[in-house]
Design an enzyme around this catalytic site. Structure first.
Site, PDB file in Angstrom:
ATOM      1  N   SER A  53     -58.189 -49.308 -43.388  1.00  0.00           N
ATOM      2  CA  SER A  53     -58.656 -48.045 -42.802  1.00  0.00           C
ATOM      3  C   SER A  53     -58.768 -48.139 -41.288  1.00  0.00           C
ATOM      4  O   SER A  53     -59.138 -47.166 -40.634  1.00  0.00           O
ATOM      5  CB  SER A  53     -60.010 -47.656 -43.398  1.00  0.00           C
ATOM      6  OG  SER A  53     -60.945 -48.710 -43.230  1.00  0.00           O
ATOM      7  N   HIS A  61     -61.416  -0.691 -43.300  1.00  0.00           N
ATOM      8  CA  HIS A  61     -60.027  -0.732 -43.827  1.00  0.00           C
ATOM      9  C   HIS A  61     -58.992  -0.740 -42.697  1.00  0.00           C
ATOM     10  O   HIS A  61     -57.862  -0.310 -42.892  1.00  0.00           O
ATOM     11  CB  HIS A  61     -59.735   0.456 -44.755  1.00  0.00           C
ATOM     12  CG  HIS A  61     -60.821   0.763 -45.732  1.00  0.00           C
ATOM     13  ND1 HIS A  61     -60.853   0.271 -47.017  1.00  0.00           N
ATOM     14  CD2 HIS A  61     -61.952   1.501 -45.598  1.00  0.00           C
ATOM     15  CE1 HIS A  61     -61.939   0.702 -47.636  1.00  0.00           C
ATOM     16  NE2 HIS A  61     -62.636   1.447 -46.791  1.00  0.00           N
ATOM     17  N   SER A  80     -42.362 -15.892 -23.564  1.00  0.00           N
ATOM     18  CA  SER A  80     -41.276 -16.163 -24.499  1.00  0.00           C
ATOM     19  C   SER A  80     -40.093 -16.709 -23.722  1.00  0.00           C
ATOM     20  O   SER A  80     -39.835 -16.298 -22.593  1.00  0.00           O
ATOM     21  CB  SER A  80     -40.877 -14.876 -25.218  1.00  0.00           C
ATOM     22  OG  SER A  80     -39.564 -14.991 -25.712  1.00  0.00           O
ATOM     23  N   LYS A 116     -42.566 -10.603 -22.854  1.00  0.00           N
ATOM     24  CA  LYS A 116     -43.593 -11.033 -23.801  1.00  0.00           C
ATOM     25  C   LYS A 116     -44.734 -11.814 -23.161  1.00  0.00           C
ATOM     26  O   LYS A 116     -44.533 -12.610 -22.260  1.00  0.00           O
ATOM     27  CB  LYS A 116     -42.964 -11.936 -24.887  1.00  0.00           C
ATOM     28  CG  LYS A 116     -42.074 -11.213 -25.858  1.00  0.00           C
ATOM     29  CD  LYS A 116     -42.830 -10.348 -26.851  1.00  0.00           C
ATOM     30  CE  LYS A 116     -43.566 -11.145 -27.888  1.00  0.00           C
ATOM     31  NZ  LYS A 116     -42.745 -11.560 -29.001  1.00  0.00           N
ATOM     32  N   GLU A 127     -53.717 -17.199 -32.105  1.00  0.00           N
ATOM     33  CA  GLU A 127     -52.941 -17.491 -33.328  1.00  0.00           C
ATOM     34  C   GLU A 127     -53.209 -18.908 -33.818  1.00  0.00           C
ATOM     35  O   GLU A 127     -53.321 -19.164 -35.016  1.00  0.00           O
ATOM     36  CB  GLU A 127     -51.447 -17.311 -33.052  1.00  0.00           C
ATOM     37  CG  GLU A 127     -51.057 -15.894 -32.720  1.00  0.00           C
ATOM     38  CD  GLU A 127     -49.643 -15.841 -32.160  1.00  0.00           C
ATOM     39  OE1 GLU A 127     -48.705 -15.766 -32.966  1.00  0.00           O
ATOM     40  OE2 GLU A 127     -49.476 -15.885 -30.922  1.00  0.00           O
ATOM     41  N   TYR A 169     -71.113 -47.054 -54.583  1.00  0.00           N
ATOM     42  CA  TYR A 169     -69.912 -46.966 -53.746  1.00  0.00           C
ATOM     43  C   TYR A 169     -68.633 -47.162 -54.564  1.00  0.00           C
ATOM     44  O   TYR A 169     -68.567 -47.997 -55.454  1.00  0.00           O
ATOM     45  CB  TYR A 169     -69.979 -48.036 -52.641  1.00  0.00           C
ATOM     46  CG  TYR A 169     -68.752 -48.042 -51.745  1.00  0.00           C
ATOM     47  CD1 TYR A 169     -68.682 -47.185 -50.662  1.00  0.00           C
ATOM     48  CD2 TYR A 169     -67.675 -48.886 -52.002  1.00  0.00           C
ATOM     49  CE1 TYR A 169     -67.551 -47.164 -49.842  1.00  0.00           C
ATOM     50  CE2 TYR A 169     -66.544 -48.876 -51.191  1.00  0.00           C
ATOM     51  CZ  TYR A 169     -66.489 -48.007 -50.115  1.00  0.00           C
ATOM     52  OH  TYR A 169     -65.379 -47.988 -49.315  1.00  0.00           O
TER      53      TYR A 169
HETATM   54  N1  ARG Z   1     -63.740 -49.341 -45.009  1.00  0.00           N
HETATM   55  C1  ARG Z   1     -64.684 -49.105 -46.036  1.00  0.00           C
HETATM   56  C2  ARG Z   1     -64.944 -47.577 -46.156  1.00  0.00           C
HETATM   57  O1  ARG Z   1     -64.652 -46.898 -45.256  1.00  0.00           O
HETATM   58  C3  ARG Z   1     -65.967 -49.788 -45.763  1.00  0.00           C
HETATM   59  C4  ARG Z   1     -66.777 -50.081 -46.953  1.00  0.00           C
HETATM   60  C5  ARG Z   1     -66.119 -51.068 -47.812  1.00  0.00           C
HETATM   61  N2  ARG Z   1     -66.950 -51.452 -48.906  1.00  0.00           N
HETATM   62  C6  ARG Z   1     -66.500 -52.143 -49.962  1.00  0.00           C
HETATM   63  N3  ARG Z   1     -67.342 -52.370 -50.913  1.00  0.00           N
HETATM   64  N4  ARG Z   1     -65.244 -52.473 -50.064  1.00  0.00           N
HETATM   65  O2  ARG Z   1     -65.437 -47.095 -47.152  1.00  0.00           O
END
Ligand code: ARG
Length: 463
Positions: A28, A161, A282, A288, A295, A322
């Site tokens: 990540s 409307h 444009s 334009k 937008e 988790y």
């Molecule tokens: N990179 C992980 C996340 O964003 C951190 C937590 C990881 N925890 C674990 N038990 N692998 O969730």
């Protein structure tokens, strides 16, 4: 088995490193590096607490805290090499800390887990975004107030409307958005208040046997208190969802206004002229001037709604506590927050710079028999006709004017009397658009005097 192939954080249990695909799906760091400052603040608070409670030597804790500042300055200077093999921001920071300070770095992770660490980092980040959104909304409200004050008595058509309904004032229309954004502001503040509890110290899921002081870390990070349940602390992301929900509603308001600006700036309406600074030309059609910012606000809003739904989907099937699914909480929130702040700033800029075409607004307000309701109300007030009958008489007068191709005020008294002979000269007083708006003095109504009261109230509130 070398250090290179197995993970340095949990290599003890592993004989081999991850497959390249595993690394790609697992890492990540590509996005959670945005949490670096929060991660380091959390770790510094944790280290100070570990020293204060005697869990770690003061000298080690100090080395950790100093070393973390060095890591932060490297990251801020762009001198930091992020490693995918180290998965995420937490392990990247800790590994670098070890390179800088050596052995004491290994003591930082005492009595915590990446689970409470990431929950803490992310809360801190989203909390900042609530503040950023608050600033953006306030600035936009001030810009709207400026427009409302300038045009408290400019008349324009009010629509239902998208058909001309009754004349309203420009100021009233602007103040409608001030009310909407004020509720968005209060939703953001509300969400911020509720999320301001610290997950740190929940550890992996069950708390810890070390004598930690969660109050101390909570205070150091500006949280109101530690979260009361460790399972809840590591496994909910409702704080991010509340931010996204508040952001979505605010975004919806932005999008509606953006849509109005697109319509109003068209050659068919010509209600407003957007400034050059917030328009584009444009490449082929020299005449334009396009309302691109409006937008793009209208379009970008979809990403914010999408983020809200995506995170709900990530969370909805997860058993406590988790699960790695929760790593997918971040990118969407980052994107939504960035785009909300950008959309708010673009809207503020457009509103500040735009020019209302007062004469066009007034001409449009007077067309489409917009004062027909005033006429019916006059019949009720002055001739005692029940409203339903007055509606009918007025309808006949509108049909007559339509046939003649003129406005209601262009009909003669004789023509009016041919439909209802109790009508007198006084009726012409209510057919003008200025009289119409001035008469709508009910609380919350469009009368310039009412608009000025609201402008004054909000100016005082916003300071
Ligand atoms: N990179 C992980 C996340 O964003 C951190 C937590 C990881 N925890 C674990 N038990 N692998 O969730």
């Amino acid at each position: 088995m070398s250090d290179k192939t197995s993970n340095q954080m949990w290599g003890g249990r592993f004989a081999a490193g991850p497959d390249a695909i595993m690394e790609a799906i697992n890492a990540s760091i590509g996005f959670d590096k945005r949490l670096a400052a929060q991660d380091i603040a959390g770790s510094r608070a944790h280290a100070a607490m570990l020293a204060a409670t005697g869990i770690v030597d003061t000298s080690d804790a100090e080395a950790i805290r100093e070393g973390l500042l060095t890591v932060l300055s490297e990251i801020e200077a762009g001198d930091f090499t992020f490693s995918t093999a180290l998965e995420d921001i937490h392990m990247n920071v800790e590994a670098r800390l070890k390179e800088i300070i050596g052995e004491p770095a290994g003591r930082l992770h005492t009595a915590r887990s990446r689970n409470d660490q990431v929950a803490t980092d992310f809360r801190l980040w989203v909390r900042d975004q609530c503040d950023a959104a608050e600033g953006g909304i306030l600035a936009l409200m001030k810009a709207l107030l400026g427009q409302a004050e300038a045009g408290a008595d400019w008349v324009m058509p009010g629509f239902t409307h998208l058909q001309t309904a009754q004349p309203v004032t420009w100021g009233h229309h602007m103040m409608a958005y001030v009310e909407m954004f004020a509720r968005d502001l209060s939703r953001m503040r509300d969400a911020r208040k509720r999320m301001n509890e610290s997950p740190l110290g929940a550890a992996a899921l069950a708390g810890t046997g070390f004598p930690i002081d969660r109050q101390m870390t909570a205070e150091a990070l500006g949280f109101d208190r530690p979260m009361a349940n460790s399972l809840d602390a590591v496994s909910d992301r409702d704080f991010a969802l509340e931010f996204l929900a508040a952001a979505s509603i605010c975004a919806m308001h932005l999008s509606r206004f953006a849509e109005e600006l697109v319509i109003w700036s068209s050659a068919q309406f010509r209600f407003v002229t957007l400034s050059d600074r917030f328009s584009t030309g444009s490449s082929i059609m020299p005449q334009k001037k396009n309302p691109d910012a409006a937008e793009l606000i209208r379009a970008k809003i979809g990403r914010i709604f999408g983020a809200n739904v995506a995170l709900l989907m990530v969370m909805k099937g997860l058993p406590l506590a988790y699960s790695k699914d929760m790593q997918e909480d971040k990118e969407q929130v980052f994107d939504a927050a960035d785009n909300l702040v950008l959309a708010l700033a673009a809207m503020e800029g457009m509103v500040k710079d735009m020019t209302a075409n007062v004469a066009n607004l007034e001409a449009a307000a007077a067309s489409g028999f917009s004062t027909a309701t005033d006429l019916a109300d006059w019949l009720v007030r002055e001739t005692g006709l029940p409203f339903r009958d007055a509606h009918h008489v007025t309808g006949a007068l509108v049909a007559m004017a339509e046939k003649k191709g003129c406005d209601l005020s262009d009909l003669s008294l004789e023509e009016m009397k041919s439909v209802n002979d109790t009508i007198t000269e006084g009726i012409f007083d209510v057919l003008g658009v200025h009289n119409s708006v001035a008469s709508r003095m009910s609380y919350g109504g469009t009368a310039p005097a009412r608009v000025r009261e609201q402008v004054a109230r909000w100016k005082e509130t916003l300071g």
